[in-house]
Design an enzyme around this catalytic site. Sequence first.
Site, PDB file in Angstrom:
ATOM      1  N   GLY A   1      17.101  22.098 -53.402  1.00  0.00           N
ATOM      2  CA  GLY A   1      16.711  21.105 -52.409  1.00  0.00           C
ATOM      3  C   GLY A   1      16.205  21.737 -51.129  1.00  0.00           C
ATOM      4  N   GLY A   2      16.920  22.751 -50.647  1.00  0.00           N
ATOM      5  CA  GLY A   2      16.516  23.410 -49.411  1.00  0.00           C
ATOM      6  C   GLY A   2      15.186  24.113 -49.524  1.00  0.00           C
TER       7      GLY A   2
ATOM      8  N   GLU B   1      25.442  30.764 -57.635  1.00  0.00           N
ATOM      9  CA  GLU B   1      26.565  29.974 -57.152  1.00  0.00           C
ATOM     10  C   GLU B   1      26.958  28.900 -58.155  1.00  0.00           C
ATOM     11  OE1 GLU B   1      27.784  27.237 -53.268  1.00  0.00           O
ATOM     12  OE2 GLU B   1      25.678  27.412 -53.853  1.00  0.00           O
TER      13      GLU B   1
ATOM     14  N   GLY C   1      22.732  22.027 -48.284  1.00  0.00           N
ATOM     15  CA  GLY C   1      22.825  21.563 -49.664  1.00  0.00           C
ATOM     16  C   GLY C   1      22.469  22.659 -50.646  1.00  0.00           C
ATOM     17  N   SER C   2      21.840  22.273 -51.730  1.00  0.00           N
ATOM     18  CA  SER C   2      21.538  23.209 -52.806  1.00  0.00           C
ATOM     19  C   SER C   2      20.330  24.081 -52.479  1.00  0.00           C
ATOM     20  CB  SER C   2      21.246  22.430 -54.096  1.00  0.00           C
ATOM     21  OG  SER C   2      20.015  21.721 -53.973  1.00  0.00           O
TER      22      SER C   2
ATOM     23  N   CYS D   1      30.698  25.569 -48.886  1.00  0.00           N
ATOM     24  CA  CYS D   1      29.611  26.544 -48.974  1.00  0.00           C
ATOM     25  C   CYS D   1      30.117  27.967 -48.781  1.00  0.00           C
ATOM     26  CB  CYS D   1      28.521  26.225 -47.945  1.00  0.00           C
ATOM     27  SG  CYS D   1      29.148  25.911 -46.294  1.00  0.00           S
TER      28      CYS D   1
ATOM     29  N   LYS E   1      18.356  11.344 -42.482  1.00  0.00           N
ATOM     30  CA  LYS E   1      18.207  10.874 -43.871  1.00  0.00           C
ATOM     31  C   LYS E   1      19.589  10.754 -44.499  1.00  0.00           C
ATOM     32  CE  LYS E   1      16.553  10.238 -48.091  1.00  0.00           C
ATOM     33  NZ  LYS E   1      17.862  10.247 -48.815  1.00  0.00           N
TER      34      LYS E   1
ATOM     35  N   GLU F   1      20.502  25.514 -45.052  1.00  0.00           N
ATOM     36  CA  GLU F   1      21.622  26.297 -45.576  1.00  0.00           C
ATOM     37  C   GLU F   1      21.758  25.929 -47.036  1.00  0.00           C
ATOM     38  OE1 GLU F   1      25.987  25.993 -46.327  1.00  0.00           O
ATOM     39  OE2 GLU F   1      25.806  25.651 -44.167  1.00  0.00           O
TER      40      GLU F   1
END
Length: 487
Positions: A207-208, A354, A203-204, A264, A146, A227
Amino acid sequence: MYIEMSNEQIHGIIQDSLIGYNYLQEISLAKRADLMHAIADSIDALGEELITTAQAESALPIPRLQGEKQRTINQWRSYANAVRKGVYSEARIDKGDGASKADIRKYNKGLGPVAVFGASNFPFAFSTAGGDTASAIGAGCSVVFKEHPGHPKTSQIMAKAIVDGLVKFGAPAEVFGYISGSSNAVGEQLVVHPIIKAVAFTGSFRGGKALFDLGTQRNEPIPVFAEMGSVNPVLALPQYLEQNLTAFASQYISSLTLGVGQFCTNPGLLLAIKGESLDQFKLLLAQEIAKVTDAVMLHAGIAKAYSEAKSHLSNQSDVALLGDGISTEESRAVAAVYGTSATTFLGNSLLGEEIFGPTGLVVECADSEEMALVLGKLGGQLTITFAATAEDVAQNKNLFTLAQEKCGRLLFNGMPTGVEVVYGMQHGGPYPSTTDSRFTSVGPDAVKRFLRPLSFQNWPNEFLPEELQNENPLKIERIVDNQRTVE
């Protein structure tokens, strides 16, 4: 610019991924490794267009992108070499006696087609041809990728290189499928599709976690290896801090602001014990960060989120600005360091979240016991760093023990913003830094995510996978009748 794909097109690409998966399952480990090297060759052959396009889309500097391109190539080659050796086959053979004892043999095989989501902060190494794609193909799984909206042209150049490498090798192009679309529904369609057997995402947290929930709520749940970020605390212990004030302040600010803080493993939280050394250290931090010039972030969405998160932090009660960087333009990210007490931190869960960008928070603790309380309040982390002498650690073994339960990589001095692509690397940690702390997304061991064990009982030798055949044609390490051997 995004190419909007219809649901029918997306379904067709996912359906075709079975062709690629079946091909990878039918070829030998040696041929799969050769295929991966062919893809690495194809990426290596890409010229300046890749670098200049990525620079235009991400604002990352040319030297950084050149280094990341080489890292990406090295990932494909190192993962291929591990696959060739049969490291992840884990062949186990318990020979039967033809009578009362069954012949049972086990190895690891690919899960099936894998959905990979591109990351924003590493347009090469964690995106189209990144470690997730390389490790999935190394496991014998086809990939449906994607595209990330932050660097679509870069992704398309890299995708073409992958397909060119496949075709030149003689493999079906369906080993790698490419999907684009601007809505969340595109990603959702990919995750819930019954042909997809695993998902990889960087990603965030938001989203994860959304993808993880989709994967686990399917009629057939699948693993989602997400992650999702980390504040990567640095524990500055007294003896080390006293002995390294100036050098450590420079080192910390350099790491905090590296790549505009868009790693990250960015060390966004620093814990220290109050006293004269910490007072001096905070002044030095202010001096160091005042030298840092503002910079353009990866894309407007990240810049907006950073600005809002920093503003939110500054508006929290009993949080003070220790120092900030140079501001030249309103749209650019300005570095900053804030300070607060452990009491305030423990009473405000928002302070442990974060901030994706060059902002850090120094938490002043009364003593090591209070530092342990702060560390204990945090969720799982990718990294925890001890800025310490050996004596510091010996005097604070409780912190050392607690830290091991909280992270995937535990550093003794240095800074976490450097991730080596080696067997010993663990890039993953307890939730919420990732959804599965048992696995890494960096290093050859990343292949393990996309494998499952399969056992064969009493099968004729000619029908067994090469890894399990009597003559060991691959010459890989196996355990035969409880004895480790390379026959």
